[in-house]
Design an enzyme around this catalytic site. Structure first.
Site, PDB file in Angstrom:
ATOM      1  CB  CYS A  45      -1.045   0.189   1.055  1.00  9.95           C
ATOM      2  SG  CYS A  45      -2.278  -1.038   0.815  1.00  9.95           S
ATOM      3  CE  LYS A  67      -5.246   4.601  -0.678  1.00  8.20           C
ATOM      4  NZ  LYS A  67      -6.133   3.923   0.201  1.00  8.20           N
ATOM      5  CG  ASP A  82     -12.672   2.295   4.410  1.00  6.41           C
ATOM      6  OD1 ASP A  82     -11.885   2.672   4.330  1.00  6.41           O
ATOM      7  OD2 ASP A  82     -13.553   2.448   5.570  1.00  6.41           O
ATOM      8  CG  ASP A 117      -6.898  -1.865  -1.903  1.00  4.86           C
ATOM      9  OD1 ASP A 117      -5.909  -1.575  -2.338  1.00  4.86           O
ATOM     10  OD2 ASP A 117      -7.398  -1.865  -0.983  1.00  4.86           O
ATOM     11  N   GLY A 149     -12.093 -12.343 -13.825  1.00  3.41           N
ATOM     12  CA  GLY A 149     -10.871 -11.513 -13.373  1.00  3.41           C
ATOM     13  C   GLY A 149     -10.219 -11.157 -14.564  1.00  3.41           C
ATOM     14  CG  ASP A 180      -9.825  -0.799   5.612  1.00  2.00           C
ATOM     15  OD1 ASP A 180     -10.394   0.483   5.208  1.00  2.00           O
ATOM     16  OD2 ASP A 180      -9.571  -1.892   4.991  1.00  2.00           O
TER      17      ASP A 180
END
Lengths: 350, 199
Positions: A16, A19, A49, A66, A136, A223
């Site tokens: 992350c 990000k 979120d 994500d 996917g 979160d």
């Protein structure tokens, strides 16, 4: 498995930490048209979120996505962590995940068995969450990436958002902080076995913690991920129209986090951005500089941060510690203020 | 001037890894060119932890970090309070157990208690106290020695407690004094010590 692979050697940035910073993101999002539909219950500007869409009467569709480059070397473990991280947004809103779709990027020169292992890790985690993978998309890229788009549902009156924190509320955090620092140290070959508990924590679903907290009177919940604890807390304060004290010494840290930080293993120095904007400030009494840095450490699959009534805080923390979150702790408090902000204090006493 | 290490375009932890390997080659000063704030802060913090003098200068597109290793190699001189002799600054006490010497454990523990008490009373406390293996009990389970160590800390001694050892004995939560450290930092202190006292 054909051979051992060091997956992180293909990644420029860890998890992350990859990000885009909040300031850059705000700038871009600010120029985009704002969606307005009667069914839309969330806004991209509030830092929520997940997206919320009222499907019928009291049923809300909760949608999130994500993905990030590898933060650990083992492909299966990376898949598990990426999935736990993607599912976390659903749990932060007290929703139930139903379906997930893989998003993957993979170098063409790399043995495909590693991609299979990544996806398998994701499948296993999604199944553990009681959801299913229904499709996917994979592209070729020099840097591997993996994550999921997850769809869940919730009853409209059961949803937890960034809004609703009240003056006096206690702030509860369910997982230790430091995944950004420790995965950076791991990438540098300096973390040793200290990375093991971090990996365990990152692949742990926030499901049980979310239901433990939501079975009480939780006012607001999110979160902790890429912007770091202090900044995610700020987003909650801004959405709720209040301010908060964050008690740095009370925030649980993974073993070796401060030592690794002292050795130059910060994942990202985003501290100054939030400080200079006045969103977060450090108490004039003085707080250890390394601890302040930890409050901004970008988390991958971090814990839940919840604002709860103060008289219920001890009971909730005890219930968390007895089950899903051994290191859950009260890390701060909410107070009334016209100006949304977060003040980092050394401890509860100052 | 050409930087000795050009970290342009490199993201963390790479600039620190390169600074570290350069530092391991010898005590000559060197410069590191970085182009992002995280790398600047990390290289600076790492070099300071390793006892180097660090200067940062903004260049056109980044920062030139100049690193001057301390003559001894690794001690954090700044940890010592002002007004102390140079010898006291780089004295390192290494305690790898909670007793002194071999013999009756009870005597060994009493000696250790007396030793730490005396150290806390002393006019020239060590620059650094390192606690390893069962030595971590001295700042966790043992209240009396923890109090002495706390006084040492207040007198300016840097107290490093082995994190792996705390984890092994399950004592992390019980830490009453000192900072959790790791083998790299500890090694740096041992190498940089002008006087090492190991008990």
């Amino acid at each position: 498995m054909s051979e051992d692979i060091k997956l992180t050697s293909f990644a420029r940035m860890a998890g992350c930490a990859a990000k885009l910073g909040p300031a850059h993101l705000d700038e871009v999002l600010g120029r985009l048209p704002e969606e307005k539909a009667p069914q839309l219950l969330s806004s991209i500007h509030s830092g929520e979120d997940a997206g919320l869409y009222l499907l019928q009467d009291d049923l809300v569709l909760v949608q999130t996505v994500d993905f990030f480059p590898p933060i650990v070397d083992d492909p299966y473990t990376f898949g598990q962590i990426a999935a736990a991280n993607a599912l976390s947004d659903i749990y932060a809103m007290n929703a139930k995940p139903l379906t997930a779709m893989n998003l993957a990027a993979f170098p063409c020169g790399l043995d495909k068995c590693h991609l299979e292992a990544i996806l398998l890790g994701g499948y296993d985690k999604v199944h553990e969450a009681g959801a299913i993978v229904i499709g996917g998309h994979t592209i070729e890229d020099d840097e591997p990436k993996y994550g999921l788009a997850v769809l869940g549902t919730a009853k409209v009156d059961e949803i937890t958002t960034l809004r609703g924190a009240l003056a006096g509320d206690a702030l509860i955090l369910t997982k230790p902080i430091g995944t950004g620092i420790m995965t950076t140290a791991h990438k540098a070959g300096m973390a040793g076995e200290a990375i093991d508990v971090v990996i365990e924590s990152m692949r742990e679903l926030n499901a049980a913690s979310a239901s433990t907290i939501s079975s009480r009177d939780v006012h607001a919940m999110t979160d902790v991920t890429g912007f770091g604890l202090a900044r995610h807390l700020y987003d909650m304060m801004k959405a709720s129209g209040v301010a908060a004290e964050l008690w740095a010494k009370e925030v649980p840290l993974f073993p070796e986090v401060l030592a690794m930080l002292g050795l130059g293993m910060a994942a990202r120095s985003s501290v100054y951005e939030s400080l200079s904007e006045g969103k977060v400030e450090v108490d004039t009494g003085g707080v250890d500089e390394l601890l302040v840095q930890c409050m901004f450490d970008p988390q991958t699959s971090g814990g839940l941060l919840a604002a709860v009534p103060p008289e219920q805080a001890d009971e909730i923390v005890a219930a968390l510690q007895a089950g899903p979150a051994l290191q859950a702790a009260v890390v701060g408090r909410v107070y009334a203020s016209d100006l949304a902000k977060v003040t980092i204090k050394h401890s509860k006493e100052g | 001037m050409e930087p000795d290490i050009d970290c342009t375009g490199l993201l963390c932890p790479e600039p620190v890894i390169r600074t570290k390997s350069r530092l391991e080659k010898g005590p000559d000063p060197f410069t590191v060119l970085v182009d992002n704030e995280t790398a600047r802060d990390n290289v600076t913090r790492f070099a300071k932890t390793m006892g180097c003098e660090v200067g940062v200068e903004a260049t056109g597109g980044g920062w030139l970090v100049s690193v001057t290793p301390s003559p001894a190699g690794g001690t954090v001189v700044q940890a010592a309070p002002e007004g102390e002799g140079p010898s006291a600054r780089q004295t390192v006490f290494l305690l790898t157990g909670d007793e002194i010497g071999r013999g009756e454990p009870e005597l060994g523990r009493t000696l250790m208690k007396m030793f730490l008490f005396a150290a806390a009373e002393s006019d020239s406390p060590p620059a650094t106290l390192i606690l390893m293996n069962s030595g971590v009990r001295l700042v966790t389970e043992n209240e009396e020695t923890a109090a002495s160590v706390k006084r040492l800390e207040q007198a300016g001694t840097e107290v490093l407690v082995c994190g792996t050892c705390l984890d092994y004995y399950g004592l992390k939560e019980a830490l009453k004094a000192g900072t959790v450290s790791n083998i790299y930092e500890i090694q740096g202190k041992l190498i940089g010590a002008s006087l090492l006292v190991s008990l």
